[in-house]
Design a protein around this motif. Structure first.
Motif, mmCIF file in Angstrom:
data_model
loop_
_atom_site.group_PDB
_atom_site.id
_atom_site.type_symbol
_atom_site.label_atom_id
_atom_site.label_comp_id
_atom_site.label_asym_id
_atom_site.label_seq_id
_atom_site.Cartn_x
_atom_site.Cartn_y
_atom_site.Cartn_z
ATOM 1 N N LYS A 13 -15.284 5.449 18.157
ATOM 2 C CA LYS A 13 -15.338 5.435 19.628
ATOM 3 C C LYS A 13 -13.970 5.677 20.260
ATOM 4 O O LYS A 13 -13.878 5.941 21.458
ATOM 5 C CB LYS A 13 -15.876 4.090 20.127
ATOM 6 N N PHE A 14 -12.922 5.604 19.453
ATOM 7 C CA PHE A 14 -11.561 5.658 19.979
ATOM 8 C C PHE A 14 -10.776 6.797 19.338
ATOM 9 O O PHE A 14 -10.985 7.135 18.180
ATOM 10 C CB PHE A 14 -10.842 4.326 19.731
ATOM 11 N N ASP A 15 -9.867 7.379 20.112
ATOM 12 C CA ASP A 15 -9.073 8.489 19.586
ATOM 13 C C ASP A 15 -7.992 7.979 18.645
ATOM 14 O O ASP A 15 -7.711 6.772 18.566
ATOM 15 C CB ASP A 15 -8.506 9.348 20.717
ATOM 16 N N THR A 16 -7.388 8.917 17.932
ATOM 17 C CA THR A 16 -6.384 8.534 16.932
ATOM 18 C C THR A 16 -5.145 7.896 17.544
ATOM 19 O O THR A 16 -4.589 6.958 16.945
ATOM 20 C CB THR A 16 -6.026 9.757 16.057
ATOM 21 N N PRO A 17 -4.661 8.321 18.723
ATOM 22 C CA PRO A 17 -3.548 7.586 19.333
ATOM 23 C C PRO A 17 -3.863 6.107 19.572
ATOM 24 O O PRO A 17 -2.986 5.249 19.406
ATOM 25 C CB PRO A 17 -3.330 8.337 20.656
ATOM 26 N N PRO A 45 -11.992 20.635 18.435
ATOM 27 C CA PRO A 45 -11.452 19.506 19.213
ATOM 28 C C PRO A 45 -12.503 18.737 19.988
ATOM 29 O O PRO A 45 -12.259 17.604 20.412
ATOM 30 C CB PRO A 45 -10.438 20.183 20.150
ATOM 31 N N GLN A 46 -13.682 19.323 20.183
ATOM 32 C CA GLN A 46 -14.737 18.644 20.933
ATOM 33 C C GLN A 46 -15.457 17.584 20.113
ATOM 34 O O GLN A 46 -16.176 16.737 20.667
ATOM 35 C CB GLN A 46 -15.757 19.666 21.462
ATOM 36 N N LEU A 47 -15.280 17.590 18.785
ATOM 37 C CA LEU A 47 -15.968 16.616 17.941
ATOM 38 C C LEU A 47 -15.329 15.235 18.070
ATOM 39 O O LEU A 47 -14.129 15.110 18.338
ATOM 40 C CB LEU A 47 -15.910 17.058 16.479
ATOM 41 N N PRO A 48 -16.123 14.178 17.857
ATOM 42 C CA PRO A 48 -15.552 12.828 17.833
ATOM 43 C C PRO A 48 -14.646 12.663 16.621
ATOM 44 O O PRO A 48 -14.685 13.472 15.686
ATOM 45 C CB PRO A 48 -16.783 11.920 17.738
ATOM 46 N N PRO A 49 -13.830 11.623 16.596
ATOM 47 C CA PRO A 49 -12.965 11.391 15.441
ATOM 48 C C PRO A 49 -13.771 11.238 14.147
ATOM 49 O O PRO A 49 -14.937 10.836 14.167
ATOM 50 C CB PRO A 49 -12.250 10.080 15.793
ATOM 51 N N VAL A 183 -4.037 9.471 11.055
ATOM 52 C CA VAL A 183 -3.312 8.284 10.628
ATOM 53 C C VAL A 183 -4.023 7.721 9.408
ATOM 54 O O VAL A 183 -5.250 7.819 9.286
ATOM 55 C CB VAL A 183 -3.228 7.229 11.763
ATOM 56 N N ALA A 184 -3.250 7.170 8.470
ATOM 57 C CA ALA A 184 -3.785 6.595 7.246
ATOM 58 C C ALA A 184 -3.405 5.121 7.170
ATOM 59 O O ALA A 184 -2.274 4.752 7.508
ATOM 60 C CB ALA A 184 -3.232 7.332 6.020
ATOM 61 N N PHE A 185 -4.367 4.284 6.742
ATOM 62 C CA PHE A 185 -4.061 2.869 6.586
ATOM 63 C C PHE A 185 -5.036 2.235 5.604
ATOM 64 O O PHE A 185 -6.045 2.833 5.226
ATOM 65 C CB PHE A 185 -4.066 2.136 7.932
ATOM 66 N N ASP A 186 -4.716 1.011 5.203
ATOM 67 C CA ASP A 186 -5.546 0.276 4.253
ATOM 68 C C ASP A 186 -6.820 -0.184 4.951
ATOM 69 O O ASP A 186 -6.777 -0.741 6.047
ATOM 70 C CB ASP A 186 -4.767 -0.938 3.733
ATOM 71 N N VAL A 187 -7.958 0.037 4.309
ATOM 72 C CA VAL A 187 -9.241 -0.343 4.903
ATOM 73 C C VAL A 187 -9.303 -1.845 5.181
ATOM 74 O O VAL A 187 -10.072 -2.299 6.051
ATOM 75 C CB VAL A 187 -10.403 0.100 3.995
#
Length: 232
Positions: A13-17, A45-49, A183-187
Protein backbone atom coordinates in the motif's frame (compact mmCIF):
# COMPACT_ATOMS: atom_id res chain seq x y z
CA UNK A 1 1.66 -19.13 0.57
CA UNK A 2 3.95 -16.91 2.63
CA UNK A 3 3.46 -16.63 6.39
CA UNK A 4 3.87 -12.91 5.76
CA UNK A 5 1.09 -12.62 3.17
CA UNK A 6 -1.01 -10.11 5.16
CA UNK A 7 2.05 -8.05 6.06
CA UNK A 8 3.23 -7.95 2.45
CA UNK A 9 -0.23 -6.79 1.35
CA UNK A 10 0.09 -3.94 3.85
CA UNK A 11 3.56 -3.00 2.59
CA UNK A 12 2.29 -2.87 -1.00
CA UNK A 13 0.00 0.00 0.00
CA UNK A 14 3.01 2.27 0.44
CA UNK A 15 5.73 3.48 -1.91
CA UNK A 16 9.38 2.62 -1.47
CA UNK A 17 10.35 6.04 -0.05
CA UNK A 18 7.84 5.45 2.75
CA UNK A 19 9.44 2.09 3.47
CA UNK A 20 12.85 3.76 3.64
CA UNK A 21 11.46 6.37 6.05
CA UNK A 22 9.95 3.65 8.23
CA UNK A 23 13.23 1.72 8.31
CA UNK A 24 14.91 4.80 9.76
CA UNK A 25 12.68 4.31 12.81
CA UNK A 26 12.54 0.50 12.86
CA UNK A 27 16.31 0.08 12.33
CA UNK A 28 18.06 3.46 12.77
CA UNK A 29 21.48 2.00 11.98
CA UNK A 30 20.25 1.31 8.43
CA UNK A 31 19.54 4.94 7.57
CA UNK A 32 22.51 5.33 5.23
CA UNK A 33 22.47 2.06 3.31
CA UNK A 34 20.39 -0.77 1.93
CA UNK A 35 18.65 1.06 -0.91
CA UNK A 36 19.44 2.02 -4.51
CA UNK A 37 21.26 5.33 -4.76
CA UNK A 38 21.16 5.90 -8.53
CA UNK A 39 18.12 6.00 -10.83
CA UNK A 40 16.57 2.88 -12.29
CA UNK A 41 14.27 2.77 -15.32
CA UNK A 42 10.89 1.40 -14.26
CA UNK A 43 9.17 -0.60 -16.99
CA UNK A 44 5.69 -0.03 -15.56
CA UNK A 45 5.59 2.92 -13.17
CA UNK A 46 1.81 2.61 -12.90
CA UNK A 47 2.04 -0.76 -11.11
CA UNK A 48 1.88 -0.98 -7.31
CA UNK A 49 5.08 -1.80 -5.44
CA UNK A 50 6.38 -5.36 -5.49
CA UNK A 51 7.34 -7.07 -2.24
CA UNK A 52 9.11 -10.41 -2.13
CA UNK A 53 12.16 -12.46 -1.24
CA UNK A 54 15.35 -11.89 -3.19
CA UNK A 55 16.76 -14.49 -5.54
CA UNK A 56 20.16 -13.30 -6.66
CA UNK A 57 22.54 -13.86 -9.55
CA UNK A 58 25.19 -12.14 -11.62
CA UNK A 59 25.13 -11.87 -15.41
CA UNK A 60 27.52 -10.94 -18.22
CA UNK A 61 26.86 -10.20 -21.89
CA UNK A 62 29.91 -8.61 -23.49
CA UNK A 63 31.53 -11.97 -24.32
CA UNK A 64 30.23 -15.51 -24.81
CA UNK A 65 29.95 -17.68 -21.73
CA UNK A 66 32.68 -20.23 -21.12
CA UNK A 67 30.50 -23.24 -20.28
CA UNK A 68 29.94 -25.95 -22.91
CA UNK A 69 26.40 -26.01 -24.34
CA UNK A 70 25.06 -28.85 -22.18
CA UNK A 71 26.59 -27.46 -19.02
CA UNK A 72 25.29 -23.98 -19.87
CA UNK A 73 21.75 -25.35 -20.28
CA UNK A 74 21.94 -27.13 -16.92
CA UNK A 75 23.25 -23.95 -15.32
CA UNK A 76 20.30 -21.97 -16.73
CA UNK A 77 17.89 -24.54 -15.31
CA UNK A 78 19.62 -24.30 -11.93
CA UNK A 79 19.12 -20.54 -12.10
CA UNK A 80 15.41 -20.88 -12.86
CA UNK A 81 14.97 -23.61 -10.25
CA UNK A 82 15.96 -21.28 -7.41
CA UNK A 83 12.78 -19.27 -8.02
CA UNK A 84 10.70 -22.35 -7.17
CA UNK A 85 12.51 -23.08 -3.90
CA UNK A 86 12.35 -21.39 -0.52
CA UNK A 87 9.93 -18.72 0.72
CA UNK A 88 7.59 -17.08 -1.77
CA UNK A 89 6.91 -14.78 -3.54
CA UNK A 90 10.24 -13.98 -5.14
CA UNK A 91 11.93 -11.02 -6.80
CA UNK A 92 14.96 -11.43 -9.06
CA UNK A 93 17.89 -9.23 -8.04
CA UNK A 94 20.46 -9.46 -10.80
CA UNK A 95 23.82 -7.71 -10.95
CA UNK A 96 25.37 -7.11 -14.36
CA UNK A 97 29.11 -7.40 -13.74
CA UNK A 98 30.31 -6.18 -17.15
CA UNK A 99 32.44 -3.06 -17.58
CA UNK A 100 29.43 -1.66 -19.45
CA UNK A 101 26.41 -2.86 -17.46
CA UNK A 102 23.45 -3.42 -19.75
CA UNK A 103 25.53 -4.22 -22.84
CA UNK A 104 23.04 -7.04 -23.44
CA UNK A 105 19.53 -7.47 -22.02
CA UNK A 106 18.72 -10.41 -19.76
CA UNK A 107 15.15 -9.15 -19.47
CA UNK A 108 12.54 -9.14 -22.23
CA UNK A 109 9.44 -10.94 -23.43
CA UNK A 110 10.71 -14.49 -22.88
CA UNK A 111 12.45 -14.12 -19.54
CA UNK A 112 9.63 -12.06 -18.05
CA UNK A 113 7.17 -14.81 -19.05
CA UNK A 114 9.37 -17.57 -17.62
CA UNK A 115 9.96 -15.78 -14.33
CA UNK A 116 6.31 -14.85 -13.90
CA UNK A 117 5.34 -18.44 -14.57
CA UNK A 118 7.71 -19.54 -11.79
CA UNK A 119 6.08 -17.19 -9.29
CA UNK A 120 8.51 -14.27 -9.55
CA UNK A 121 6.95 -10.81 -9.23
CA UNK A 122 9.63 -8.78 -10.98
CA UNK A 123 13.27 -7.84 -11.16
CA UNK A 124 15.68 -5.22 -9.87
CA UNK A 125 18.89 -4.99 -11.91
CA UNK A 126 21.64 -2.60 -12.93
CA UNK A 127 21.53 -4.34 -16.31
CA UNK A 128 19.36 -3.90 -19.39
CA UNK A 129 15.78 -4.66 -20.39
CA UNK A 130 13.97 -4.67 -23.73
CA UNK A 131 10.63 -5.71 -25.30
CA UNK A 132 8.88 -3.16 -23.12
CA UNK A 133 5.60 -3.49 -25.02
CA UNK A 134 5.37 -7.28 -24.65
CA UNK A 135 6.63 -7.99 -21.13
CA UNK A 136 4.53 -10.47 -19.14
CA UNK A 137 1.37 -8.88 -17.75
CA UNK A 138 1.90 -7.47 -14.28
CA UNK A 139 5.61 -8.26 -14.24
CA UNK A 140 7.69 -5.33 -13.01
CA UNK A 141 11.27 -4.56 -14.01
CA UNK A 142 13.45 -1.82 -12.55
CA UNK A 143 16.59 -1.77 -14.70
CA UNK A 144 19.71 0.28 -15.16
CA UNK A 145 19.15 0.88 -18.88
CA UNK A 146 16.96 -0.01 -21.85
CA UNK A 147 18.64 -1.61 -24.88
CA UNK A 148 17.76 -3.52 -28.05
CA UNK A 149 20.05 -6.60 -27.97
CA UNK A 150 20.70 -9.49 -25.62
CA UNK A 151 24.26 -9.79 -27.00
CA UNK A 152 25.96 -12.77 -25.27
CA UNK A 153 24.00 -12.48 -22.03
CA UNK A 154 24.35 -15.43 -19.67
CA UNK A 155 24.15 -16.13 -15.95
CA UNK A 156 27.47 -16.30 -14.14
CA UNK A 157 26.96 -16.90 -10.40
CA UNK A 158 23.74 -18.01 -8.71
CA UNK A 159 22.68 -17.23 -5.16
CA UNK A 160 25.49 -14.82 -4.36
CA UNK A 161 25.50 -11.45 -2.64
CA UNK A 162 24.99 -8.72 -5.24
CA UNK A 163 25.06 -4.93 -5.38
CA UNK A 164 22.52 -2.98 -7.42
CA UNK A 165 23.30 0.75 -7.59
CA UNK A 166 24.57 0.75 -4.01
CA UNK A 167 21.96 -1.65 -2.59
CA UNK A 168 23.66 -4.80 -1.30
CA UNK A 169 21.37 -7.83 -1.38
CA UNK A 170 21.83 -11.38 -0.12
CA UNK A 171 19.58 -14.31 -1.05
CA UNK A 172 16.42 -14.25 1.06
CA UNK A 173 16.47 -10.53 1.84
CA UNK A 174 13.09 -8.85 1.56
CA UNK A 175 12.81 -6.44 -1.39
CA UNK A 176 10.38 -3.54 -1.75
CA UNK A 177 10.54 -1.86 -5.16
CA UNK A 178 8.60 0.61 -7.28
CA UNK A 179 9.20 3.48 -9.71
CA UNK A 180 11.48 5.20 -7.17
CA UNK A 181 13.93 2.31 -6.81
CA UNK A 182 14.33 -0.47 -4.28
CA UNK A 183 15.23 -1.18 -0.67
CA UNK A 184 16.35 -4.46 0.92
CA UNK A 185 15.91 -5.49 4.54
CA UNK A 186 15.50 -8.48 6.84
CA UNK A 187 11.97 -9.89 6.80
CA UNK A 188 12.12 -9.99 10.62
CA UNK A 189 11.71 -6.20 10.54
CA UNK A 190 8.34 -6.32 8.75
CA UNK A 191 6.14 -5.80 11.82
CA UNK A 192 8.34 -2.98 13.10
CA UNK A 193 8.27 -1.32 9.67
CA UNK A 194 4.46 -1.45 9.55
CA UNK A 195 4.23 0.09 13.03
CA UNK A 196 6.69 2.80 12.00
CA UNK A 197 4.62 3.62 8.90
CA UNK A 198 1.59 4.22 11.12
CA UNK A 199 3.62 6.54 13.35
CA UNK A 200 5.06 8.44 10.39
CA UNK A 201 1.66 8.81 8.75
CA UNK A 202 0.13 10.34 11.88
CA UNK A 203 3.07 12.71 12.34
CA UNK A 204 3.13 13.80 8.71
CA UNK A 205 -0.62 14.44 8.77
CA UNK A 206 -0.08 17.26 11.26
CA UNK A 207 2.47 18.94 8.97
CA UNK A 208 0.52 18.38 5.76
CA UNK A 209 -2.79 19.61 7.19
CA UNK A 210 -1.12 22.79 8.35
CA UNK A 211 0.81 23.33 5.09
CA UNK A 212 -2.36 22.97 3.01
CA UNK A 213 -4.47 25.31 5.14
CA UNK A 214 -5.24 28.76 3.65
CA UNK A 215 -3.81 30.56 6.70
CA UNK A 216 -0.52 28.63 6.70
CA UNK A 217 2.56 30.51 7.83
CA UNK A 218 5.69 30.08 9.91
CA UNK A 219 3.78 30.18 13.19
CA UNK A 220 1.40 27.47 12.00
CA UNK A 221 4.38 25.44 10.85
CA UNK A 222 6.09 25.76 14.23
CA UNK A 223 2.93 24.60 16.02
CA UNK A 224 2.44 21.69 13.61
CA UNK A 225 6.03 20.55 14.09
CA UNK A 226 5.62 20.67 17.86
CA UNK A 227 2.34 18.73 17.64
CA UNK A 228 3.95 16.11 15.40
CA UNK A 229 6.81 15.62 17.86
CA UNK A 230 4.27 14.78 20.56
CA UNK A 231 2.90 11.81 18.61
CA UNK A 232 4.37 8.49 19.65
Amino acid sequence: MSDYEAAFAELRKFDTPTICNALEIAAPERRGYGYTVRPLVCARPQLPPIVGFARTATISSMRPGRRPAKQAREHRLEYYRMFTEGPQPTIAVIQDIDDIPGYGAHWGEVNSAIHKGLGCLGCVTNGSMRDLDVLADGFQICAGVVGPSHAFVHVEEIGTTVNIHGMQVSPGDLIHADLHGAVAFDVKLVDDVIKAIDLLTRREAKILDAARAPDFGIDKLAQAMADADEIH
